[in-house]
Design an enzyme around this catalytic site. Structure first.
Site, mmCIF file in Angstrom:
data_model
loop_
_atom_site.group_PDB
_atom_site.id
_atom_site.type_symbol
_atom_site.label_atom_id
_atom_site.label_comp_id
_atom_site.label_asym_id
_atom_site.label_seq_id
_atom_site.Cartn_x
_atom_site.Cartn_y
_atom_site.Cartn_z
ATOM 1 N N ARG A 180 -103.688 -71.082 -21.419
ATOM 2 C CA ARG A 180 -104.787 -70.755 -22.330
ATOM 3 C C ARG A 180 -105.992 -70.246 -21.537
ATOM 4 O O ARG A 180 -106.661 -69.298 -21.955
ATOM 5 C CB ARG A 180 -105.178 -71.963 -23.178
ATOM 6 C CG ARG A 180 -104.146 -72.281 -24.262
ATOM 7 C CD ARG A 180 -104.587 -73.441 -25.124
ATOM 8 N NE ARG A 180 -105.676 -73.097 -26.022
ATOM 9 C CZ ARG A 180 -106.376 -73.995 -26.719
ATOM 10 N NH1 ARG A 180 -106.115 -75.281 -26.595
ATOM 11 N NH2 ARG A 180 -107.351 -73.602 -27.528
ATOM 12 N N CYS A 235 -113.595 -77.175 -23.361
ATOM 13 C CA CYS A 235 -112.171 -76.993 -23.679
ATOM 14 C C CYS A 235 -112.113 -76.026 -24.857
ATOM 15 O O CYS A 235 -112.848 -75.053 -24.881
ATOM 16 C CB CYS A 235 -111.523 -78.348 -23.995
ATOM 17 S SG CYS A 235 -112.396 -79.266 -25.285
#
Length: 275
Positions: A180, A235
């Site tokens: 990611r 995050c």
């Protein structure tokens, strides 16, 4: 470890009048599921806090997928569970660390020092064949006076300033898994990649079998990070960065901030660059 307690500790102290236990189990894929599981069985004395209903606020144009809850409402919920400024609080999830970490961080942000995460979570508790109950506890209202610790939070503006200036005294850490971070895969957010200048430290590497690795190993994980610098962790939505926040604190890093909106907030501004 200063912020993590093991199941033996909880078994010993769970019935103390000044201890409160918070069940933070949650499933992003099935938001109702864990509350139902709480009703089917939980650690005795535990109250349930839901990630989206209790530990996050309403989603808007900005602020990310899990913005901060309304703090007045959140404090009211704490008070209703008998949590005062002097209460020892221990939070658990299934052992991922992230949902309990979010609760832990929120209490730290409110200035509450005596708050911990249960190492190994509910899974570890079950493996120990420790007691369970279906009884939902009721507590007398407590008094809780928040004292916001603004040093624990990084606003979007701070992150924008970091990207524009790339100062040498700040380190930005992306806590998501590498694919990611690299933008190879993005299962949740509308854009892929990371905030320019961020280094990657996947949060799950700070845990082993649902337990935090020792402080010496955490120091090794962050060995290239200078302790004198300010660290901002993020995050996808400010939840899975909290185990990294906790791990950094365990490793002796003092200047750690959480960018609560995280990548989902960052990409909500069209002008923000992505690497």
């Amino acid at each position: 470890m200063r912020y993590v307690k093991n199941k033996e500790w909880l078994l010993k102290y769970m019935n103390e009048t000044n201890v409160r236990i918070i069940d933070c189990r949650f499933s992003l894929a099935a938001p109702q599921k864990k509350q139902e599981e709480y009703r089917e069985g939980h650690i005795p004395g535990a109250s349930y806090f839901d990630l989206e209903q209790d530990l996050s606020g309403s989603v808007g144009d900005h602020g990310g997928r899990h913005p901060l809850p309304d703090l007045v409402e959140f404090v009211t919920k704490l008070v209703n569970k008998g949590i005062s400024n002097d209460t020892t609080v221990i939070a658990y999830d299934d052992g991922e660390g992230a949902f309990a970490g979010r609760f832990w961080w929120l209490l730290q942000y409110l200035g509450h020092k005596d708050v911990y995460v249960l190492d190994g979570g509910f899974k570890g508790w079950l493996e120990g064949n420790y007691p369970l109950t279906t009884e939902i506890p009721v507590f007398e209202k407590a008094e809780f006076h928040p004292s916001l610790n603004a040093d624990l939070i990084a606003a979007t503006e701070e992150v924008k300033a970091f990207v524009q200036n790339q100062p040498e005294d700040i380190i930005l850490i992306d806590s998501r898994e590498e694919k990611r971070y690299l933008g190879l895969e993005e299962p949740i957010d509308k854009k892929a990649g990371h905030i320019p200048g961020a280094i990657n430290k996947p949060w799950m590497e700070g845990l082993r079998d649902g337990q935090y690795i020792p402080a010496a190993e955490q120091k090794q994980r962050f060995s290239e990070v200078n302790k004198d610098k300010e660290i901002i962790v993020y995050c996808g939505s400010g939840v899975t960065a909290t185990p990294n926040f906790l791990a950094l604190k365990e490793a002796g890093f003092e200047k750690v901030k959480l960018y609560v909106g995280s990548f989902s907030d960052w990409i909500s501004y069209a002008e923000n660059k992505i690497e």
